[in-house]
Design a protein around this motif. Structure first.
Motif, PDB file in Angstrom:
ATOM      1  N   UNK A  15      22.489  15.478 170.381  1.00  0.00           N
ATOM      2  CA  UNK A  15      21.713  15.674 169.184  1.00  0.00           C
ATOM      3  C   UNK A  15      20.444  16.045 169.244  1.00  0.00           C
ATOM      4  N   UNK A  16      19.702  15.349 170.062  1.00  0.00           N
ATOM      5  CA  UNK A  16      18.401  15.672 170.126  1.00  0.00           C
ATOM      6  C   UNK A  16      17.861  16.620 170.952  1.00  0.00           C
ATOM      7  N   UNK A  17      18.780  17.138 171.949  1.00  0.00           N
ATOM      8  CA  UNK A  17      18.519  17.982 172.933  1.00  0.00           C
ATOM      9  C   UNK A  17      18.742  19.116 172.225  1.00  0.00           C
ATOM     10  N   UNK A 123      21.150  18.364 163.725  1.00  0.00           N
ATOM     11  CA  UNK A 123      21.993  17.327 163.998  1.00  0.00           C
ATOM     12  C   UNK A 123      21.353  16.058 163.821  1.00  0.00           C
ATOM     13  N   UNK A 124      22.113  14.952 163.279  1.00  0.00           N
ATOM     14  CA  UNK A 124      21.502  13.561 163.245  1.00  0.00           C
ATOM     15  C   UNK A 124      21.453  12.938 164.410  1.00  0.00           C
ATOM     16  N   UNK A 125      20.205  12.296 164.835  1.00  0.00           N
ATOM     17  CA  UNK A 125      20.328  12.008 166.112  1.00  0.00           C
ATOM     18  C   UNK A 125      20.547  10.578 166.426  1.00  0.00           C
ATOM     19  N   UNK A 128      25.957   9.344 168.486  1.00  0.00           N
ATOM     20  CA  UNK A 128      26.384  10.047 169.635  1.00  0.00           C
ATOM     21  C   UNK A 128      27.668  10.686 169.796  1.00  0.00           C
ATOM     22  N   UNK A 129      28.564  10.537 168.790  1.00  0.00           N
ATOM     23  CA  UNK A 129      30.040  11.145 168.746  1.00  0.00           C
ATOM     24  C   UNK A 129      30.038  11.613 167.185  1.00  0.00           C
ATOM     25  N   UNK A 130      30.960  12.553 166.966  1.00  0.00           N
ATOM     26  CA  UNK A 130      31.092  12.971 165.847  1.00  0.00           C
ATOM     27  C   UNK A 130      29.787  13.734 165.166  1.00  0.00           C
ATOM     28  N   UNK A 131      29.008  13.982 165.900  1.00  0.00           N
ATOM     29  CA  UNK A 131      27.598  14.657 165.449  1.00  0.00           C
ATOM     30  C   UNK A 131      27.768  16.056 165.178  1.00  0.00           C
ATOM     31  N   UNK A 132      28.846  16.601 165.527  1.00  0.00           N
ATOM     32  CA  UNK A 132      29.130  18.160 165.351  1.00  0.00           C
ATOM     33  C   UNK A 132      29.845  18.412 163.971  1.00  0.00           C
TER      34      UNK A 132
END
Length: 249
Positions: A15-17, A123-125, A128-132
């Motif tokens: 997300x951060x990237x 994206x919510x940083x 780590x999963x389900x962020x998309x």
């Protein structure tokens, strides 16, 4: 055209990237791809043409097809993951149609830069999963429409078997506690409503069938046994649901 490589000071997750890249991008269209996706010759052209000709609306997004790479030996289990499994759902959608935003994944998808930045939706940083899918739900509330272009091909070069896929599902399940706190609506969607109040009797029975003990001692061993032989969709689905619950608990 200019090509820019960006390095983050520490690994802060996908997300951060992606957020950093979106902040720096100067193009009209933002195209996301995975590090295990090998673009076909018209990969960029198909996304570009759909944004400029087929769907020039600012709120339109395009999902491409991330098929298994021809260089891999594709098993029946991998076909399930691609067509109707926990990774993609290409067997349920058709070329050219508008699709549910919950099917968004960042292996092969594009948007207008102006739409993302105008609505300030990144994206919510913390995830780590389900962020998309969490991001997709927010975009949908802003009016985003997603269309499927099966000709925007990327070859997915990522060998996977039952054990690695179930391990990923346990990690996804473990991360769902974060999603529940951040977006209860998305948690409900990701778990198909199995943790809602006043659960119907049929869903309570299904929840019992998805018990992690059944997954560990029955579904997973059977899935390992048949993964290279037959397309056992219900068995694969039960094994993955049980692993998700194991991670969540």
């Amino acid at each position: 055209f200019p090509l820019r490589f960006i390095s983050l000071p520490r690994n802060s997750g996908p997300s951060a990237a992606r957020n950093r890249a979106m902040e720096l991008a100067k193009g009209h269209i933002l195209l996301f791809s995975g590090d295990d996706i090998l673009p076909a010759p018209r990969f960029v052209a198909e996304h570009y043409e759909w944004h400029t000709k087929n769907h020039p609306e600012i709120h339109a997004g395009v999902l491409g097809y991330a098929r298994w790479s021809p260089e891999l030996h594709v098993t029946p289990f991998m076909n399930w993951l691609e067509q109707n499994g926990t990774q993609f759902a290409y067997g349920r959608i058709h070329h050219g149609e508008r699709i549910d935003c919950g099917l968004l994944h960042t292996s092969n998808v594009s948007f207008k830069s102006d739409f993302i930045k105008k609505n300030n939706e990144f994206f919510d940083e913390r995830l780590r999963f389900q962020e998309d899918s969490e991001w997709a739900l927010r975009l949908q509330k802003r009016g985003m429409e997603l269309y499927y272009n099966a000709n925007a091909l990327g070859d997915h070069y990522h060998p996977v078997d039952v054990d690695s896929s179930l391990a990923r599902m346990r990690a996804v399940g473990h991360s769902l506690k974060d999603l529940r706190g951040i977006s209860p609506e998305n948690f409900h969607r990701a778990t198909h409503g199995f943790f809602a109040k006043n659960l119907p009797a049929k869903k309570r029975a299904l929840l019992l069938l998805m018990d992690p003990m059944f997954g560990r001692w029955i579904y997973a061993p059977l899935a390992r046994l048949v993964q290279r032989r037959i397309f056992a969709d219900r068995l694969f689905a039960l094994a993955h649901a049980a692993s998700l619950l194991e991670g969540l608990r």
